[in-house]
Enzyme design. Structure first.
Site, PDB file in Angstrom:
ATOM      1  N   GLU A  40      38.099  79.159  61.362  1.00  0.00           N
ATOM      2  CA  GLU A  40      37.766  79.748  62.673  1.00  0.00           C
ATOM      3  C   GLU A  40      36.703  78.926  63.390  1.00  0.00           C
ATOM      4  O   GLU A  40      35.607  79.404  63.707  1.00  0.00           O
ATOM      5  CB  GLU A  40      37.317  81.197  62.500  1.00  0.00           C
ATOM      6  CG  GLU A  40      38.431  82.085  61.995  1.00  0.00           C
ATOM      7  CD  GLU A  40      38.091  83.571  62.026  1.00  0.00           C
ATOM      8  OE1 GLU A  40      36.907  83.914  61.985  1.00  0.00           O
ATOM      9  OE2 GLU A  40      39.025  84.389  62.095  1.00  0.00           O
ATOM     10  N   GLU A  83      45.337  84.456  58.368  1.00  0.00           N
ATOM     11  CA  GLU A  83      44.558  85.697  58.236  1.00  0.00           C
ATOM     12  C   GLU A  83      45.148  86.736  59.164  1.00  0.00           C
ATOM     13  O   GLU A  83      45.396  86.437  60.344  1.00  0.00           O
ATOM     14  CB  GLU A  83      43.089  85.496  58.647  1.00  0.00           C
ATOM     15  CG  GLU A  83      42.223  84.846  57.622  1.00  0.00           C
ATOM     16  CD  GLU A  83      40.750  84.876  58.014  1.00  0.00           C
ATOM     17  OE1 GLU A  83      40.286  85.878  58.597  1.00  0.00           O
ATOM     18  OE2 GLU A  83      40.068  83.869  57.740  1.00  0.00           O
TER      19      GLU A  83
HETATM   20  C1  BG6 Z   1      37.618  86.259  60.022  1.00  0.00           C
HETATM   21  C2  BG6 Z   1      36.988  85.466  58.931  1.00  0.00           C
HETATM   22  O1  BG6 Z   1      36.728  86.192  61.084  1.00  0.00           O
HETATM   23  O2  BG6 Z   1      37.805  87.612  59.905  1.00  0.00           O
HETATM   24  C3  BG6 Z   1      36.873  86.179  57.613  1.00  0.00           C
HETATM   25  O3  BG6 Z   1      37.581  84.214  58.760  1.00  0.00           O
HETATM   26  C4  BG6 Z   1      36.570  87.642  57.866  1.00  0.00           C
HETATM   27  O4  BG6 Z   1      35.897  85.535  56.861  1.00  0.00           O
HETATM   28  C5  BG6 Z   1      37.718  88.250  58.653  1.00  0.00           C
HETATM   29  O5  BG6 Z   1      36.315  88.359  56.705  1.00  0.00           O
HETATM   30  C6  BG6 Z   1      37.627  89.739  58.893  1.00  0.00           C
HETATM   31  O6  BG6 Z   1      36.390  90.075  59.429  1.00  0.00           O
HETATM   32  P1  BG6 Z   1      35.456  91.142  58.738  1.00  0.00           P
HETATM   33  O7  BG6 Z   1      34.203  91.104  59.458  1.00  0.00           O
HETATM   34  O8  BG6 Z   1      36.183  92.446  58.856  1.00  0.00           O
HETATM   35  O9  BG6 Z   1      35.341  90.714  57.320  1.00  0.00           O
END
Ligand code: BG6
Length: 473
Positions: free
Chosen positions: A180, A372
């Site tokens: 990211e 993701e």
């Molecule tokens: C992304 C990241 O921003 O979102 C992860 O690459 C992160 O590291 C994921 O965990 C979800 O966000 P959060 O804050 O719910 O963990």
């Protein structure tokens, strides 16, 4: 009939700093994420307003033990294999290989650990997909060099990347340089280890740091291809298109500008040069990028594929300070009245994924990889001691459908790694109770619990999805 191509990679994703724990074991050095506590002070450290780089007794740091993947990786990878994963995304902690970041030689214990992890994946025919830097910059590089504001970081990162490509040659083929990468604009400390001096032009610092990361990413891509021509290197965007809040031209323009703010990074990584619009943006922000003579040539080492995270779409209007903001993966957005939100206020918009994928392929004409995606939710055990996470299944099902639709639109997609396949520490809040996984981890927000792994209902559902190559949702 499945719309997913044969050989489509199905799996899940973790990151070193959110799963491994063992934060000082095996010679590992401290990283930025190790300094970020859970609770009220998390944000203060993240934005760098409070330059408190000493760990404190009265704070709880969730990354220090995390879910103990460092000691339990065999059990965790076996669970992934049981679901039928063909890909597992994780990251290498830079500070396990180079504890301070600037040593001439790597730490052999760190190399041995990751070799064991990747060999374990190979045992089950799971393809590792490896991020070189998932937010965790070695702290020594922050305190000694000012992190990515300093040009020297390019060489430190290149040395580290070369070590990874050479040491894990033959074990890892798919690489991502920076997780990211655009998050450095929105969360400079956790995104890139940046801390600001009183009164300095923060945009200047951020974009100069961005330039260094972009050069480092291009250099790493070049090295990866030199070490092994089979290596496939991707960039990684915190994705999700901005919608105009209305059809008012000013709102449409703002949505375009907001998209460009994030896509700027990928424009460079995928096309090999700064986009035309960046000159005006820099002028308006008072930013002058200092480049080395060879930089423009180096940037031509573009990525092989474009990866991205997608949790939510975003929304913009001419007045971004309007009183209806919503959290959308750290990137500031207006609350979209047409979509539901998660318990953490993140919009739920599967069609937005199809829109984002189509836009990205139209723009880059490179294969995509969705690395993701998922729903952060609180899980409760029912009377039978089970977690019936139908809400998670429903979120994932709709997003996988949208992915399928995009494939039918003609978008080439290499694979899908849903986020936090085994529950882990949330990046934005440090919570354990914001869970994404198919596997529950017995640990609470304060660090209590046995760390036992328990299969949720979604575990069996995802296994079926993978076995049917996405046909049985
Ligand atoms: C992304 C990241 O921003 O979102 C992860 O690459 C992160 O590291 C994921 O965990 C979800 O966000 P959060 O804050 O719910 O963990």
């Amino acid at each position: 009939m499945s719309v997913f191509p044969q050989g489509f990679l199905w799996g899940g994703a973790l990151a070193a700093n959110q799963s491994e724990g063992a934060y000082r074991e095996g010679g590992k050095g401290l990283t930025t994420v190790d300094m970020i506590p859970h609770g009220a002070n998390r944000l203060a450290v993240k934005v760098g307003k409070e330059k408190r780089f000493a760990l404190r007794e009265d704070e709880f740091y969730p990354s220090h033990e995390a879910i103990d993947f460092y000691h339990r990786y065999k059990e965790d990878i076996a669970l992934m294999a049981e679901m039928g994963f063909t890909v597992f995304r994780t990251s290498i902690a830079w500070s396990r290989l180079y504890p301070n970041g600037d040593e001439p030689l790597p730490n052999q214990e760190g190399i041995a650990f990751y070799r064991a992890v990747f060999e374990e994946c190979r045992k089950y025919n799971i393809e590792p997909l490896v991020t070189l830097c998932h937010f965790d910059v070695p702290m020594h590089l922050v305190t000694e060099y000012g992190s990515w504001r300093n040009r020297k970081m390019v060489d430190f990162f290149a040395r580290y990347a070369r070590t990874c490509f050479e040491e894990f040659n033959g074990l890892v083929k798919y690489w991502l340089t920076f997780n990211e990468i655009n998050i450095m604009l929105h969360s400079p400390f956790s995104g890139a280890g940046l801390v600001f001096e009183e009164g300095e032009n923060e945009d200047q610092v951020k974009y100069q740091a961005a330039h260094h990361e972009l050069v480092a990413s291009a250099l790493a891509t070049k090295i990866a291809h030199e070490v092994n021509a089979e290596n496939q290197v991707g960039c990684m965007l915190a994705g999700g298109n901005f919608y105009p809040y209305s059809c008012k031209p000013e709102d449409v323009w703002m949505a375009l500008e907001k998209d460009r703010e994030n896509l700027f990074f990928i424009d460079v990584q995928a096309r090999g040069s700064y986009p035309a619009y960046s000159a005006r943006v820099f002028r308006e922000k008072g930013v002058t990028i200092v480049k080395d003579p060879g930089d423009d040539e180096l940037l031509k080492n573009t990525v092989d594929f474009v990866s991205f995270s997608y949790y939510a779409s975003r929304c913009a209007s001419a007045d971004m300070n309007a009183n209806n903001t919503s959290a959308a993966n750290i990137v500031k957005s207006l609350r979209n009245p047409h979509i539901e939100v998660s318990a953490w206020g993140w919009g739920i918009d599967p069609l937005g994924l199809r829109i984002t994928m189509n836009m990205m392929y139209d723009r880059y004409q490179k294969p995509l990889f969705l690395v993701e995606n998922g729903l952060g939710a609180k899980d409760e055990f029912d009377a039978n001691g089970e977690i019936n996470d139908d809400y998670r299944i429903s979120y994932l099902r709709e997003h996988i459908r949208a992915m399928g639709d995009a494939i039918e639109d003609g978008v080439p997609l290499i694979g899908y790694t849903s986020w936090g396949c085994i529950d882990l520490v949330a990046a934005s809040t440090g919570e354990m109770s914001k869970r994404y996984g198919f596997v529950y981890v017995d640990r609470d927000d304060a660090g209590n619990g046995s760390l036992d792994r328990i299969r949720k209902k979604s575990f069996w559902w995802y296994k079926k999805v993978i076995a049917s190559n996405g046909a049985d949702l």
